[in-house]
Structure formats: C-alpha cells, structure tokens
Enzyme design. Structure first.
Site, mmCIF file in Angstrom:
data_model
loop_
_atom_site.group_PDB
_atom_site.id
_atom_site.type_symbol
_atom_site.label_atom_id
_atom_site.label_comp_id
_atom_site.label_asym_id
_atom_site.label_seq_id
_atom_site.Cartn_x
_atom_site.Cartn_y
_atom_site.Cartn_z
ATOM 1 N N GLY A 1 60.398 -49.919 -73.613
ATOM 2 C CA GLY A 1 59.794 -48.733 -74.220
ATOM 3 C C GLY A 1 58.331 -49.011 -74.506
ATOM 4 C CG LEU A 2 55.504 -45.724 -74.219
ATOM 5 C CD1 LEU A 2 55.138 -44.325 -74.709
ATOM 6 C CD2 LEU A 2 54.489 -46.229 -73.205
ATOM 7 C CB SER B 1 59.817 -54.669 -69.266
ATOM 8 O OG SER B 1 60.738 -53.992 -70.085
#
Length: 175
Positions: free
Chosen positions: A12-13, A86
């Site tokens: 996730g961000l 990622s």
C-alpha cells in the site's frame, strides 16, 4: 502451536497503515502460537538494503531482498510479515511465485488520506519536487488485482483490520 510458516505481504501507499496494522497483528498471531517476524520496509532499508537509492532498479532489489528473507523465514516455520510499499505488481507476483504460502494484504487508503497522515512530510517534499520518484506522486503504485485481503484503513479501525486478517487466515487454514 502451529509450525506452518507463511508470508503476509502488506502492500500500500506510504501512510496507508502497513506498519501500524502489522504491529497490531503480531501479538495476536503470537497468542495463537505462531513464531512471527516483521520485515518493515524502513527498517530493512536501514540494515539489509543500506546504500540503495529509490531508483526503480534499487527498489526492485530491495523488494527482492525482503521477499528472499521472508521466504527463508516462512520455510522455517515463521510467519513473515512484510510491511513495504512494494509498488510494482510484477515484483509482488515474483515473490508469490517463490513462496506457495503467500497472502497478499492490500492496505488501501486514498492518496489524500495518506497525505493527511504523513508525519514525516514526505508527500509535501515530493509535491515540492524535493523528492523525485515518490510512489503515488511521480512514480506509480500498481494496486493488487486479486489480494487475499483488503483493509480499508480510512473506514476500518486498526482492530477491525486485524480481526479481518485473522479471520481470513483461519478460513485459509494458516492458523
């Protein structure tokens, strides 16, 4: 006590809640008899990937290193929790192909939500051009297409997300 190792791959961000949820999940898994290690992106970058930049090539190297260590832990009966942005789907798929006991957890929050939580000021620096190649600003984040679990951190409490993860892991037979 379970001896089954597996990878919980949080993606996730920046600011979505990966570290917060992984740290809340760890004691719950330990209470169920699991051996657990958290591979947090910031900590891994400091120790295992020191000297890497944020170029695409170095980011890929960092994620491969995290995936390799997570795989080693998993095959030795440890629940390896990774909490790293990622951003590239191909790399996450590469790690999934290496490890059969792989559970992708998308920690989903809007860019606006993540920016509002940004205690380090990284988004502001990226928007001001001080940081180049920042995921979500001038570098892409490729959302997972079929994660096993999605936690919507703007709508769920940390505890609700942890319960969701534990419930799914029980359904999947991991715990």
């Amino acid at each position: 006590m379970t001896n089954k190792g597996f990878i919980l791959w949080f993606t996730g961000l920046s600011g979505a809640g990966k570290t917060t949820i992984s740290q809340a999940l760890e004691p719950q898994l330990r209470a169920k008899g699991c051996k657990v290690e958290i591979l947090d992106g910031d900590i891994v970058r400091t120790h295992l990937s020191k000297g890497l930049t944020f170029s695409k090539e170095d980011r890929d190297t960092n994620i491969r290193r995290i995936g390799f260590v997570a795989h080693l832990l998993s095959r030795n009966g440890v629940v390896a929790i990774t909490a790293a942005i990622s951003p590239y789907k191909a790399l996450r798929d590469e790690i999934r192909a290496m490890e059969p006991n792989f559970v992708e957890i998308y920690i989903k929050a809007s860019l606006e939500t993540c920016e509002s939580r940004d205690v380090k000021g990284l988004y502001a620096k990226a928007r001001a051009g001080e940081i180049k190649g920042f995921t979500g600003i001038d570098d892409p984040y490729e959302e997972p297409t079929n994660p096993e679990i999605i936690c919507y951190t703007a709508e769920e409490t940390v505890d609700e997300s942890v319960v969701k993860i534990i419930t799914k892991l029980e359904e999947l037979g991991y715990i």
